[in-house]
Structures are given as structure tokens and as C-alpha cells.
Design a protein around this motif. Structure first.
Motif, PDB file in Angstrom:
ATOM      1  N   GLY A  18       0.837  -1.194   0.000  1.00 43.50           N
ATOM      2  CA  GLY A  18       0.000   0.000   0.000  1.00 43.50           C
ATOM      3  C   GLY A  18       0.866   1.236   0.000  1.00 43.50           C
ATOM      4  N   LEU A  19       0.535   2.187  -0.864  1.00 39.29           N
ATOM      5  CA  LEU A  19       1.280   3.448  -0.947  1.00 39.29           C
ATOM      6  C   LEU A  19       0.312   4.597  -0.729  1.00 39.29           C
ATOM      7  N   PHE A  20       0.548   5.380   0.316  1.00 40.10           N
ATOM      8  CA  PHE A  20      -0.291   6.526   0.665  1.00 40.10           C
ATOM      9  C   PHE A  20       0.369   7.787   0.131  1.00 40.10           C
ATOM     10  N   VAL A  21      -0.392   8.579  -0.623  1.00 42.53           N
ATOM     11  CA  VAL A  21       0.158   9.792  -1.246  1.00 42.53           C
ATOM     12  C   VAL A  21      -0.713  10.994  -0.907  1.00 42.53           C
ATOM     13  N   PRO A  22      -0.381  11.733   0.154  1.00 38.29           N
ATOM     14  CA  PRO A  22      -1.127  12.968   0.437  1.00 38.29           C
ATOM     15  C   PRO A  22      -0.781  14.044  -0.584  1.00 38.29           C
ATOM     16  N   LEU A  23      -1.770  14.837  -0.932  1.00 33.87           N
ATOM     17  CA  LEU A  23      -1.565  15.934  -1.879  1.00 33.87           C
ATOM     18  C   LEU A  23      -1.302  17.204  -1.083  1.00 33.87           C
ATOM     19  N   THR A  24      -0.116  17.750  -1.228  1.00 34.69           N
ATOM     20  CA  THR A  24       0.356  18.847  -0.380  1.00 34.69           C
ATOM     21  C   THR A  24      -0.602  20.029  -0.354  1.00 34.69           C
ATOM     22  N   PHE A  25      -1.127  20.403  -1.485  1.00 36.82           N
ATOM     23  CA  PHE A  25      -1.903  21.632  -1.568  1.00 36.82           C
ATOM     24  C   PHE A  25      -3.412  21.388  -1.507  1.00 36.82           C
ATOM     25  N   ARG A  26      -3.805  20.194  -1.120  1.00 35.17           N
ATOM     26  CA  ARG A  26      -5.223  19.879  -0.959  1.00 35.17           C
ATOM     27  C   ARG A  26      -5.396  19.048   0.307  1.00 35.17           C
ATOM     28  N   LYS A  27      -6.608  18.994   0.803  1.00 36.75           N
ATOM     29  CA  LYS A  27      -6.890  18.129   1.948  1.00 36.75           C
ATOM     30  C   LYS A  27      -7.380  16.786   1.433  1.00 36.75           C
ATOM     31  N   LYS A  28      -6.604  16.210   0.531  1.00 38.97           N
ATOM     32  CA  LYS A  28      -6.948  14.936  -0.094  1.00 38.97           C
ATOM     33  C   LYS A  28      -5.718  14.061  -0.164  1.00 38.97           C
ATOM     34  N   ALA A  29      -5.960  12.764  -0.414  1.00 43.71           N
ATOM     35  CA  ALA A  29      -4.861  11.818  -0.566  1.00 43.71           C
ATOM     36  C   ALA A  29      -5.277  10.731  -1.542  1.00 43.71           C
ATOM     37  N   LEU A  30      -4.289  10.116  -2.171  1.00 46.67           N
ATOM     38  CA  LEU A  30      -4.488   8.966  -3.039  1.00 46.67           C
ATOM     39  C   LEU A  30      -3.906   7.742  -2.347  1.00 46.67           C
ATOM     40  N   LEU A  31      -4.460   6.576  -2.658  1.00 45.58           N
ATOM     41  CA  LEU A  31      -3.956   5.328  -2.096  1.00 45.58           C
ATOM     42  C   LEU A  31      -3.788   4.326  -3.221  1.00 45.58           C
ATOM     43  N   PHE A  32      -2.612   3.706  -3.265  1.00 44.90           N
ATOM     44  CA  PHE A  32      -2.339   2.663  -4.242  1.00 44.90           C
ATOM     45  C   PHE A  32      -2.263   1.334  -3.501  1.00 44.90           C
ATOM     46  N   ASP A  33      -3.206   0.479  -3.774  1.00 43.60           N
ATOM     47  CA  ASP A  33      -3.439  -0.813  -3.124  1.00 43.60           C
ATOM     48  C   ASP A  33      -4.107  -0.640  -1.771  1.00 43.60           C
ATOM     49  N   LEU A  34      -4.867  -1.677  -1.409  1.00 41.45           N
ATOM     50  CA  LEU A  34      -5.730  -1.598  -0.234  1.00 41.45           C
ATOM     51  C   LEU A  34      -5.507  -2.808   0.666  1.00 41.45           C
ATOM     52  N   GLY A  35      -4.256  -3.065   1.006  1.00 39.95           N
ATOM     53  CA  GLY A  35      -3.988  -4.081   2.010  1.00 39.95           C
ATOM     54  C   GLY A  35      -4.339  -3.531   3.388  1.00 39.95           C
ATOM     55  N   ASP A  36      -3.720  -4.060   4.414  1.00 39.07           N
ATOM     56  CA  ASP A  36      -3.965  -3.584   5.784  1.00 39.07           C
ATOM     57  C   ASP A  36      -3.623  -2.094   5.870  1.00 39.07           C
ATOM     58  N   ILE A  37      -4.618  -1.271   6.222  1.00 37.04           N
ATOM     59  CA  ILE A  37      -4.373   0.178   6.330  1.00 37.04           C
ATOM     60  C   ILE A  37      -4.436   0.651   7.779  1.00 37.04           C
ATOM     61  N   SER A  38      -4.409  -0.286   8.730  1.00 34.88           N
ATOM     62  CA  SER A  38      -4.519   0.104  10.137  1.00 34.88           C
ATOM     63  C   SER A  38      -3.386   1.024  10.602  1.00 34.88           C
ATOM     64  N   PRO A  39      -2.170   0.995   9.993  1.00 32.66           N
ATOM     65  CA  PRO A  39      -1.149   1.954  10.428  1.00 32.66           C
ATOM     66  C   PRO A  39      -1.483   3.410  10.085  1.00 32.66           C
ATOM     67  N   LEU A  40      -2.414   3.637   9.164  1.00 31.64           N
ATOM     68  CA  LEU A  40      -2.765   5.018   8.815  1.00 31.64           C
ATOM     69  C   LEU A  40      -3.642   5.637   9.901  1.00 31.64           C
ATOM     70  N   ALA A  41      -3.382   6.895  10.215  1.00 29.63           N
ATOM     71  CA  ALA A  41      -4.209   7.617  11.176  1.00 29.63           C
ATOM     72  C   ALA A  41      -5.605   7.828  10.590  1.00 29.63           C
ATOM     73  N   PRO A  42      -6.652   7.854  11.422  1.00 26.59           N
ATOM     74  CA  PRO A  42      -8.006   8.091  10.910  1.00 26.59           C
ATOM     75  C   PRO A  42      -8.102   9.350  10.047  1.00 26.59           C
ATOM     76  N   GLY A  43      -7.414  10.407  10.467  1.00 22.75           N
ATOM     77  CA  GLY A  43      -7.442  11.643   9.690  1.00 22.75           C
ATOM     78  C   GLY A  43      -6.870  11.455   8.301  1.00 22.75           C
ATOM     79  N   ASP A  44      -5.848  10.608   8.168  1.00 23.85           N
ATOM     80  CA  ASP A  44      -5.269  10.323   6.850  1.00 23.85           C
ATOM     81  C   ASP A  44      -6.235   9.498   6.003  1.00 23.85           C
ATOM     82  N   ILE A  45      -6.853   8.506   6.624  1.00 24.24           N
ATOM     83  CA  ILE A  45      -7.801   7.661   5.887  1.00 24.24           C
ATOM     84  C   ILE A  45      -8.941   8.500   5.328  1.00 24.24           C
ATOM     85  N   LEU A  46      -9.420   9.451   6.120  1.00 27.25           N
ATOM     86  CA  LEU A  46     -10.545  10.274   5.684  1.00 27.25           C
ATOM     87  C   LEU A  46     -10.177  11.247   4.563  1.00 27.25           C
TER      88      LEU A  46
END
Length: 334
Positions: A18-46
Motif C-alpha cells: 500500500g502506498l499513501f500519497v497525500p496531496l500537499t496543496f489539498r486536503k486529499k490523498a491517493l492510495l495505491f493498493d488496499l492491504g492492511d491500512i490500520s497503520p494510517l491515522a483516521p485523519g489520513d484515511i478520511l
């Protein structure tokens, strides 16, 4: 230059991809693959708005349930992309639950999923307030190599052979706008929301004569008016856009090699699986995975600036450094 993308692997190299890619200039993020995402903070997931799934083996898709649970009851549009068979698998996930209480939500989640194949793409929506009942499917030409396009970036894809179709992805910023702070100061301008408006207009290719009102630097001061063209010349430096590539689960075949190199060509960072050591290449071939040497060689041939390997086989537990070293040696050989 402040990067637009700050990619990071969700898990360690022996855990789910899984690769998490936050977009610096937006309050959004992209995710590549959807394995275990429990290490991500809830705020990041949202923040996640788009998810790009290589294929639906469990270690690449089991995190969908957690993502769904976190987003339920929120007014949100979630976009998913996957290979042939993806819509059927997604629908199976959604139908595994009972949705008789969703009418109690004041806000609803809508999932729009797109299945990408050689001969076309098929999109379908699933609305929480309708119990995630599938909408009619909408078919379109393949459109490869583009998975999705935004004003600021494009996600490219190609279909690799993993005995089943497995998508690889590349995220590319259209171009990067660097704001020159010394030049701002010379003009007596203060950074503010207008800077993002200016960048957006550039990315949307607005007419150079389009005007922007910039608030005064002190309370009560009159606003200044500049055209897009004038600002671009005086306070901005436009440079090559950032590029990130992601490759997980692919056999080392001539066709895959060609596709990976083309997709990752001159990326700033390539994230690529390295499941086995080269001494176990026969096992890698049998399981349709890459060795560390093959991963490093592909990165070198693609002339990427940097590389990270992941998705190591558990047979090398406590020996991850050997996979890292083998890949790095191959990458640095050229």
C-alpha cells in the motif's frame, strides 16, 4: 521546491502492500493498493479520495472493509479503480453486509468504481443510502494508458501479467509552480489563498490576461490587481512535474518488462515489489513475482531517480537487508 506529493508505504516491506500519497496543496490523498491500512491515522484515511488497486488478492484488498467503515455516515465520494473482475469483487464485499439502517445517516457515502481492461473500461456506482445497490454499468473505450485525470495530475496505468491481470500505476503532476518569495516581497505581496487561486488558473490554462485581486499587505490597504501572465513572469518558476510509479505483483516477462519501463520512465521515485532473491528466481517465476535483482534492473532501465522495494516474501524474515542490497546493487550498476 516543496513537493506536491509525499508518498510513503503504509506498511513495512514484509507486510501488506500500500502506498499513501497525500496531496500537499489539498486536503486529499491517493492510495495505491488496499492491504492492511490500520497503520494510517483516521485523519489520513478520511483524506483518501481515490484508490488504485493492482488486483484483488487478499493482501491487496482486505483494507477495503476498514476504509468503508471509516467513511460510512459521511458525505463523501470515493473513487476506486481496479482490473478486470474488480466490480464483481467489490460488489461481493458490499453485499456481504446488511444495510437496513443506512437510511438513518444524515450524510451518505457514494462509491464510484472503474474496472480497467484491454478492451475497455466499465464504471458503476454504489450509493450508501440505497444500501449500496449497484447502478447500471457504463462502458467506455479503454483509454489506456490514462486511469484518471485531474487538473493538477494524471494517473497512468498498464495491465501486467501476474497470471491474472494486475495493474501498475504512475502518478504525474502536470507541472510544478514554485512561488518565489523574494519576488513577492519586492512587490509588497503577502502569501494567502490567492496563491492557490493563481496556481489553479495556471493549471487550468486560463488566459494570460485573466486578473486576480490580491489583498493589501496591511489591514485597510487597497487590493492590487495583476494578470495571470504578469504574475507568472514576476513571481513564479514553472518546472517539470513530479512523477511517482508503483508496481506490485508482476511476472518478469519481456512484455511486463517493457510496460514497467515505459510506465516508470524517469520517475522521481519508483515503488516496486521485490519478493524473492535472485538465487530463488525459479520460485519467483513459478509465483509470477519479481526478484530484487529484477526490480533494481527495471528501475535502472527506467532511469528513475530513486527506488524503494517492498512486498518481500516471508521466507526472508530477518533477511530483508539482503533483498534491499540486491535491488540497490542492480539499480546502481548502470
Amino acid at each position: 521546491m516543496r513537493p506536491s506529493f509525499h508518498p510513503r508505504l503504509v506498511n513495512g516491506p514484509f507486510d501488506d502492500p500500500g502506498l499513501f500519497v497525500p496531496l500537499t496543496f489539498r486536503k486529499k490523498a491517493l492510495l495505491f493498493d488496499l492491504g492492511d491500512i490500520s497503520p494510517l491515522a483516521p485523519g489520513d484515511i478520511l483524506k483518501i479520495s481515490h484508490v488504485f488497486v493492482t488486483h484483488t488478492h487478499m493482501d491487496h484488498f482486505i483494507g477495503f472493509d476498514q476504509l468503508l467503515r471509516m467513511m460510512l455516515g459521511r458525505e463523501k465520494n470515493l473513487y476506486l479503480f481496479g482490473p478486470r473482475g474488480f466490480l464483481k469483487n467489490l460488489q461481493g464485499k458490499l453485499q456481504a453486509y446488511t444495510w437496513n439502517l443506512v437510511h438513518n445517516y444524515d450524510e451518505g457515502l457514494t462509491i464510484t468504481a472503474t474496472e480497467i481492461g484491454h478492451h475497455g473500461r466499465t464504471a458503476q456506482s454504489f450509493d450508501c443510502r440505497k444500501g449500496f445497490a449497484p447502478s447500471p454499468q457504463v462502458n467506455a473505450p479503454a483509454g489506456l494508458p490514462i486511469a484518471m485525470e485531474d487538473t493538477e495530475f494524471t494517473v497512468y496505468t498498464d495491465i501486467l501479467d501476474h497470471q491474472i491481470p494486475s495493474l501498475a500505476f504512475a502518478l504525474k503532476e502536470r507541472f510544478h509552480v514554485n512561488i518565489l518569495k523574494p519576488q513577492l516581497a519586492k512587490l509588497g505581496l503577502e502569501p494567502g489563498p490567492w496563491v492557490n487561486q493563481f496556481k489553479t488558473l495556471l493549471l487550468e490554462e486560463a488566459d494570460a490576461g485573466t486578473e486576480i485581486q490580491i489583498p493589501g499587505s496591511i489591514p485597510g490597504a487597497a487590493a492590487a490587481t495583476f494578470t495571470i501572465g504578469d504574475l507568472a513572469e514576476k513571481i513564479a518558476r514553472i518546472t517539470r512535474g513530479q512523477k511517482i510509479a508503483y508496481v506490485a505483483d508482476a511476472a518478469f516477462t519481456p512484455e511486463n518488462e517493457k510496460k514497467i519501463i515505459e510506465l516508470a520512465l524517469e520517475a522521481d521515485h519508483l515503488f516496486i515489489e521485490a519478493a524473492f532473491l535472485e538465487k530463488d528466481s525459479s520460485v519467483a517465476k513459478e509465483k509470477h513475482h519479481l526478484t530484487a535483482l529484477q526490480a533494481g534492473t527495471l528501475a535502472s532501465k527506467a532511469r528513475v531517480r530513486d527506488m524503494s522495494v517492498f512486498h518481500h516474501s516471508p521466507r526472508y524474515t530477518d533477511l530483508g537487508h539482503l533483498l534491499q542490497e540486491e535491488a540497490r546493487l542492480a539499480f546502481n550498476r548502470s
